[in-house]
Design a protein around this motif. Structure first.
Motif, PDB file in Angstrom:
ATOM      1  N   GLU A  59       0.821  -1.207   0.000  1.00  0.00           N
ATOM      2  CA  GLU A  59       0.000   0.000   0.000  1.00  0.00           C
ATOM      3  C   GLU A  59       0.855   1.257   0.000  1.00  0.00           C
ATOM      4  O   GLU A  59       0.536   2.233  -0.683  1.00  0.00           O
ATOM      5  N   GLU A  63       0.902   4.092  -2.933  1.00  0.00           N
ATOM      6  CA  GLU A  63       0.686   5.523  -2.688  1.00  0.00           C
ATOM      7  C   GLU A  63       1.766   6.362  -3.371  1.00  0.00           C
ATOM      8  O   GLU A  63       1.459   7.401  -3.962  1.00  0.00           O
ATOM      9  N   ASP A  82      -6.728   2.139  -7.774  1.00  0.00           N
ATOM     10  CA  ASP A  82      -6.840   2.597  -6.394  1.00  0.00           C
ATOM     11  C   ASP A  82      -8.096   2.047  -5.727  1.00  0.00           C
ATOM     12  O   ASP A  82      -8.052   1.628  -4.559  1.00  0.00           O
ATOM     13  N   SER A  86      -8.044  -0.501  -2.566  1.00  0.00           N
ATOM     14  CA  SER A  86      -8.709  -0.124  -1.316  1.00  0.00           C
ATOM     15  C   SER A  86      -9.679  -1.207  -0.842  1.00  0.00           C
ATOM     16  O   SER A  86      -9.974  -1.281   0.347  1.00  0.00           O
ATOM     17  N   HIS A  87     -10.148  -2.062  -1.725  1.00  0.00           N
ATOM     18  CA  HIS A  87     -11.016  -3.174  -1.339  1.00  0.00           C
ATOM     19  C   HIS A  87     -10.236  -4.321  -0.704  1.00  0.00           C
ATOM     20  O   HIS A  87     -10.822  -5.140   0.004  1.00  0.00           O
ATOM     21  N   ASP A  89      -7.671  -4.427   1.624  1.00  0.00           N
ATOM     22  CA  ASP A  89      -7.365  -4.417   3.051  1.00  0.00           C
ATOM     23  C   ASP A  89      -8.534  -4.865   3.920  1.00  0.00           C
ATOM     24  O   ASP A  89      -8.347  -5.700   4.812  1.00  0.00           O
TER      25      ASP A  89
END
Length: 125
Positions: A59, A63, A82, A86-87, A89
């Motif tokens: 992650e 970033e 993105d 984000s799904h 974690d």
């Protein structure tokens, strides 16, 4: 004669920038895919808690890559990656059954970004 030299210099600068951008996008996507493979292998063979630290590294790398990629490629491509990342974690934390499919989707979007930015004839036309 000076106009010809100036025109050639501008074309050379544009060519170098295009090649540099394509190389950077390709190297970033390769690095992200390697880290994603590592996380997926850890998640499949070990407990999901063992994948917490490599996932945090992934992650953090995403970033950093995202900031630079937003300057080089269309924003919608980066945004789709993105959203998919984000799904990951929450699914990793909950031991969700869809984690494997989310890994595959993230891999697909990252590969599509890398291939789509290569200066190939099918991408130009």
């Amino acid at each position: 004669m000076n106009r010809v030299r100036l025109g050639a210099a501008i074309l050379l600068i544009l060519l170098v920038m295009s090649i540099g951008t394509a190389w950077f996008v390709h190297s970033e996507t390769d690095m992200l895919l390697e880290k994603l493979d590592e996380i997926e292998e850890i998640a499949e063979t070990q407990s999901l808690e063992a994948a917490a630290e490599p996932f945090a590294e992934f992650e953090a790398q995403w970033e950093k890559s995202q900031r630079i990629l937003n300057l080089m490629v269309w924003r919608d491509k980066v945004l789709q990656i993105d959203i998919t990342i984000s799904h990951l974690d929450p699914m990793r934390a909950e031991d969700c059954d869809e984690l494997k499919s989310e890994f595959a989707e993230a891999r697909m979007w990252i590969e599509r970004l890398g291939v789509g930015e290569m200066p190939l004839l099918r991408n130009i036309l």
